[in-house]
Design an enzyme around this catalytic site. Sequence first.
Site, PDB file in Angstrom:
ATOM      1  N   ASP A  56       0.850  -1.186   0.000  1.00 37.13           N
ATOM      2  CA  ASP A  56       0.000   0.000   0.000  1.00 37.13           C
ATOM      3  C   ASP A  56       0.883   1.232   0.000  1.00 37.13           C
ATOM      4  OD1 ASP A  56      -0.169   1.211   3.025  1.00 37.13           O
ATOM      5  OD2 ASP A  56      -0.027  -0.971   3.105  1.00 37.13           O
ATOM      6  N   ASP A 145      -9.243   3.503   6.640  1.00 37.91           N
ATOM      7  CA  ASP A 145      -8.039   3.451   7.477  1.00 37.91           C
ATOM      8  C   ASP A 145      -8.366   4.050   8.841  1.00 37.91           C
ATOM      9  OD1 ASP A 145      -5.549   3.770   8.642  1.00 37.91           O
ATOM     10  OD2 ASP A 145      -4.617   4.686   6.891  1.00 37.91           O
ATOM     11  N   GLU A 147      -6.926   4.545  12.513  1.00 37.25           N
ATOM     12  CA  GLU A 147      -5.728   4.448  13.332  1.00 37.25           C
ATOM     13  C   GLU A 147      -5.622   5.629  14.273  1.00 37.25           C
ATOM     14  OE1 GLU A 147      -2.008   5.440  10.969  1.00 37.25           O
ATOM     15  OE2 GLU A 147      -3.252   4.507   9.415  1.00 37.25           O
TER      16      GLU A 147
END
Length: 258
Positions: A56, A145, A147
């Site tokens: 990625d 995503d 995080e």
Amino acid sequence: MPVPPRHRPPCAPRAALLTVLAAVTATATLLGSPTPAHAAAPRKHPVGTDQVPGMDVSRYQGTVDWQGAWAKGARWAYVKATEGTTFESPTFPAQFQGAHDAGMIRGAYHFARPDTSGAAQQATHFLDHGGDWKADGGTLPPALDLEYNPSGPDICYGRGPADLVAWIREFSDTVRARTGRAPVLYTTTDWWTRCTGNDTSFGDTNPLWIARYASTPDPLPAGWHAHTFWQYADSGTFPGDQNRFNGSYDDLKAFANG
């Protein structure tokens, strides 16, 4: 000790997981055991049977040698498209097309900012700027995503577990309503435990992309008993982060097709 946020401005890559995750892993038994769920979306192959290498990338990688990565074994890639409701990666179009031209199955990901705007607005921004999906055999489902907050000490973006779970659910539902696919959720077990309170409601619907820089992807977040993707290092054979798909190449193609 709480795990500090990963300091990652919009132009930065999905950096390595913090070195302190080793300590978190050592005390993983204190985080609680995942509640078993019938994870229909994720692949269920035991780790080690078939693992397809992937990568990625984001703006940080710039121009990527996709043909070189293919020659070294990469068969899929996720590319950062957006963050929040205002940022669009300037390298996304070229990177996304480059992965396709090299023969890779590729998808787009969105960096969640629950502290800046609503989930539906961010999902729409993502889908309007590269996050869409189509059953062409070469496109992975959109990925979210999740995080550590890069902008402050509160790793959970100032939201309590119920509120944050509702935010993720709204994002997921918005993506699914428009594309027909539930987004892949990228996270660490530590973040999921701390920020969702070990919520188990996504294991049946959303494929898991686990980030864990260790010899195995376990322990997984609550609700999942299998992962689909595993990010295991931030550097190595390919540009960007190093990943594996949990299944065979035929499984990967089938997953892309939905």
